[in-house]
Design a protein around this motif. Structure first.
Motif, short mmCIF file in Angstrom:
data_model
loop_
_atom_site.label_atom_id
_atom_site.label_comp_id
_atom_site.label_asym_id
_atom_site.label_seq_id
_atom_site.Cartn_x
_atom_site.Cartn_y
_atom_site.Cartn_z
N TYR A 13 5.61 4.33 -2.52
CA TYR A 13 4.47 5.14 -2.94
C TYR A 13 3.88 4.60 -4.24
O TYR A 13 4.57 3.99 -5.05
N CYS A 14 2.60 4.87 -4.42
CA CYS A 14 1.98 4.56 -5.70
C CYS A 14 2.52 5.53 -6.75
O CYS A 14 3.20 6.51 -6.41
N VAL A 15 2.20 5.26 -7.98
CA VAL A 15 2.77 6.06 -9.06
C VAL A 15 2.45 7.53 -8.91
O VAL A 15 3.30 8.40 -9.04
N SER A 16 1.18 7.85 -8.58
CA SER A 16 0.81 9.27 -8.58
C SER A 16 1.43 9.99 -7.39
O SER A 16 1.85 11.14 -7.52
N CYS A 17 1.51 9.34 -6.21
CA CYS A 17 2.17 9.99 -5.07
C CYS A 17 3.66 10.14 -5.34
O CYS A 17 4.26 11.17 -5.00
N GLN A 18 4.26 9.11 -5.93
CA GLN A 18 5.68 9.20 -6.25
C GLN A 18 5.94 10.39 -7.17
O GLN A 18 6.88 11.15 -6.97
N LEU A 47 0.85 -1.19 0.00
CA LEU A 47 0.00 0.00 0.00
C LEU A 47 0.88 1.24 0.00
O LEU A 47 1.95 1.26 0.63
N CYS A 48 0.41 2.26 -0.68
CA CYS A 48 1.13 3.52 -0.72
C CYS A 48 1.23 4.11 0.68
O CYS A 48 0.25 4.13 1.42
N GLU A 49 2.40 4.59 1.06
CA GLU A 49 2.57 5.15 2.40
C GLU A 49 1.87 6.49 2.54
O GLU A 49 1.70 6.98 3.65
N GLU A 50 1.50 7.07 1.43
CA GLU A 50 0.87 8.37 1.49
C GLU A 50 -0.66 8.26 1.44
O GLU A 50 -1.35 8.69 2.34
N CYS A 51 -1.18 7.64 0.40
CA CYS A 51 -2.63 7.62 0.23
C CYS A 51 -3.23 6.26 0.59
O CYS A 51 -4.45 6.11 0.59
N GLU A 52 -2.36 5.26 0.90
CA GLU A 52 -2.79 3.93 1.32
C GLU A 52 -3.59 3.19 0.27
O GLU A 52 -4.30 2.24 0.56
ZN LIG Z 1 -0.34 7.10 -3.18
#
Ligand SMILES: [Zn+2]
Length: 132
Positions: free
Chosen positions: A108-113, A87-92
């Motif tokens: 992170y997921c692609v968009s958070c990265q 899971l993304c550490e930012e948006c989960e």
């Molecule tokens: Zn994310």
């Protein structure tokens, strides 16, 4: 996207452990030019193998760069907090399977990265633009 199954985590753990072993076990390999031992004899069979070894060595060296800490962090997460792995550490939101297979230690997921990268770029720019 389906939630991650325990056996998926097992698979990522194995991938991460293999990556870590590749990163830790081998001393940094020099990518040496084809050996010239002064003899004039050329071994026609040795050449392709040598090139292949160079490709492998350069790939190992690339893997080594900066990823060991991320690999260890991902393994720690799989051990301590397995529900959060993948899971993304930012948006989960789940980090895509494709992204995980490229970098199973992704935080992170692609968009958070992308947002992080842009922020870093913006921070650098604003520092240099500050006095202009
Ligand atoms: Zn994310």
């Amino acid at each position: 996207m389906l939630p991650m199954e325990p056996r998926d985590r097992q698979r990522w753990r194995r991938e991460l452990e293999a990556l870590r072993d590749q990163t830790v076990a081998k001393p940094a390999e020099k990518i040496s030019p084809n050996r010239d031992d002064g003899s004039t004899r050329t071994d026609d069979d040795a050449q392709p193998l040598n090139e292949m070894n160079q490709v492998i060595a350069s790939r190992r060296n690339r893997l080594r760069q900066g990823s060991l800490a991320q690999i260890n962090a991902a393994l720690a997460k799989l051990g301590d907090d397995p529900e959060m792995y993948g899971l993304c550490e930012e948006c989960e939101e789940p980090i895509g399977e494709k992204r995980l297979s490229l970098m199973p230690y992704a935080e992170y997921c692609v968009s958070c990265q992308r947002r992080h990268d842009e922020q870093r770029g913006a921070a650098r720019r604003s520092l240099t633009d500050f006095r202009s």
